[in-house]
Every structure is written in structure tokens, then in C-alpha cells.
Design a protein around this motif. Structure first.
Motif, short mmCIF file in Angstrom:
data_model
loop_
_atom_site.label_atom_id
_atom_site.label_comp_id
_atom_site.label_asym_id
_atom_site.label_seq_id
_atom_site.Cartn_x
_atom_site.Cartn_y
_atom_site.Cartn_z
N THR A 136 0.84 -1.20 0.00
CA THR A 136 0.00 0.00 0.00
C THR A 136 0.88 1.25 0.00
O THR A 136 0.64 2.19 -0.75
CB THR A 136 -0.94 0.00 1.22
N LEU A 137 1.89 1.23 0.84
CA LEU A 137 2.81 2.37 0.94
C LEU A 137 3.50 2.62 -0.40
O LEU A 137 3.64 3.77 -0.83
CB LEU A 137 3.84 2.11 2.04
N ASN A 138 3.93 1.55 -1.06
CA ASN A 138 4.60 1.70 -2.36
C ASN A 138 3.69 2.30 -3.42
O ASN A 138 4.16 2.90 -4.38
CB ASN A 138 5.16 0.36 -2.83
N ALA A 139 2.38 2.12 -3.26
CA ALA A 139 1.44 2.65 -4.24
C ALA A 139 1.09 4.11 -3.97
O ALA A 139 0.47 4.76 -4.81
CB ALA A 139 0.16 1.80 -4.24
N LEU A 140 1.48 4.62 -2.80
CA LEU A 140 1.16 6.00 -2.46
C LEU A 140 2.15 6.95 -3.11
O LEU A 140 3.35 6.70 -3.11
CB LEU A 140 1.19 6.20 -0.94
N PRO A 141 1.67 8.06 -3.62
CA PRO A 141 2.58 9.05 -4.22
C PRO A 141 3.20 9.93 -3.13
O PRO A 141 2.69 10.99 -2.82
CB PRO A 141 1.66 9.85 -5.14
N ILE A 142 4.30 9.49 -2.57
CA ILE A 142 4.96 10.25 -1.51
C ILE A 142 6.12 11.01 -2.15
O ILE A 142 7.04 10.40 -2.69
CB ILE A 142 5.48 9.32 -0.39
N ARG A 150 11.01 7.29 6.98
CA ARG A 150 10.50 7.22 8.37
C ARG A 150 9.47 6.11 8.53
O ARG A 150 9.50 5.35 9.49
CB ARG A 150 9.86 8.55 8.78
N ILE A 151 8.57 6.00 7.57
CA ILE A 151 7.52 4.98 7.64
C ILE A 151 8.13 3.59 7.49
O ILE A 151 7.82 2.67 8.26
CB ILE A 151 6.44 5.23 6.57
N LEU A 152 9.03 3.44 6.51
CA LEU A 152 9.67 2.13 6.30
C LEU A 152 10.53 1.72 7.48
O LEU A 152 10.59 0.54 7.83
CB LEU A 152 10.48 2.14 5.01
#
Length: 181
Positions: A136-142, A150-152
Motif C-alpha cells: 500500500t505504501l509503495n502505491a502512495l505518491p509520496i 520514516r515509515i519504512l
């Protein structure tokens, strides 16, 4: 030809209705858990895929579908930004942290090999949830790489705890097996 147009019209109307429902959920949702974001982001992405496919259908109204696609793109962007902000919060991963720490505690208290098997399955389930989170995180445009890091890093700490639990389960199983022999 008329049947194809009517089917495309019905599908477009259904898509518009479901996109509006998703937009309402995005506006009114409390989003107190990561699962809330993941579920709605999944719905929005699914609807966007449906819109793209419908646009190619014979008799489809590409202008109406294009408007739905624009709305879904805006929803996805807004939800993604809110999800990243949530993930950067101090308690966003608390449920996962509690699960991982609970598994580690439970591993130290094992008294039967059958308990070890059940706990291993629970640890694998939590690990699978984290994998889904990373996807999900990888699909977010950060845009800010430090936010991603930080999240990882927080997720990596959870994996560390899970790996400690796996090691403890292995050690306890070995000790319990020797005691039973």
C-alpha cells in the motif's frame, strides 16, 4: 447497437453512483485505522480501473466516464495524502506494534509444541499484514523521500520484533521437544 449503448449507459450510471458513494465515504470517514485508508484506496483504484475499461466499451459516453475518472484521480490523491499523514503519526502503527510485541511475549511463555505451531501461524499472519502495508505504501505518491524512510523504518522495527518472536518460538520448540523426549 442500441443494446450496447443501453448496457454502457447502465454501467456508467452504476459507476457514477459507486464513485459518489466512495467520495462520500472519503469526506465523512473517520479514518482512525490504517485499514480504513487501505480499504477505500482499494475501492477507488478498482473503480478507476473499471472506468478505464468502460471507456473502451462500444456506446460508452467517454465525456461522462472521463469526468468520473477525474473525480477518482482527485479522490485517490487526497486519500493518499491523508494516508501518508496518518502513517507519519506516532500511533499509526500501534496495532501492529502491539501484535508483534504480544507475539514475542507469547513466544517466551510457550509450554507446548502445539502452542508454538499456532503462534507461528499468528506471526505469519501479522507478517502478511505488514507486507500488504508495504505494498500500500509503495502505491502512495509520496514526494518526500524522508517521509517514506520514516515509515519504512517503523515497519522494519516491527519486522525485527516479529523475527525475534520467530527465533524465540524456534528456541522454545527445541527446548520443549527435548523435554518431551
Amino acid at each position: 447497437v442500441l443494446r450496447l449503448r443501453r448496457e454502457a449507459e447502465e454501467k456508467t450510471t452504476s459507476l457514477e453512483r459507486r464513485a459518489a458513494t466512495a467520495a462520500d465515504e472519503a469526506r465523512r470517514g473517520s479514518f482512525s485505522k490504517l485499514e480504513d485508508f487501505a480499504s477505500l484506496l482499494g475501492t477507488v483504484r478498482s473503480l478507476a480501473g473499471e472506468a478505464a475499461a468502460l471507456k473502451e466499451a462500444p456506446g460508452a459516453d467517454s465525456d461522462r466516464i472521463g469526468a468520473v475518472e477525474e473525480n477518482l484521480t482527485a479522490q485517490n490523491r487526497s486519500l493518499s495524502e491523508r494516508c501518508v499523514a496518518f502513517l507519519l503519526g506516532p500511533d499509526s502503527l500501534a496495532p501492529y506494534r502491539e501484535k508483534a510485541e504480544g507475539h514475542l511475549r507469547d513466544a517466551g511463555a510457550l509450554t507446548k509444541v502445539s502452542e508454538a505451531d499456532a503462534l507461528e501461524r499468528a506471526v505469519a499472519g501479522t507478517s502478511s499484514e505488514l507486507e500488504t502495508l508495504v505494498e500500500t505504501l509503495n502505491a502512495l505518491p509520496i514526494e518526500d523521500a524522508t517521509e517514506t524512510t520514516r515509515i519504512l523504518d517503523a515497519i522494519a522495527a516491527l519486522y525485527t520484533t516479529l523475527n525475534q518472536a520467530r527465533g524465540e518460538i524456534r528456541n522454545r520448540r527445541r527446548a520443549l521437544g527435548e523435554g518431551e523426549a
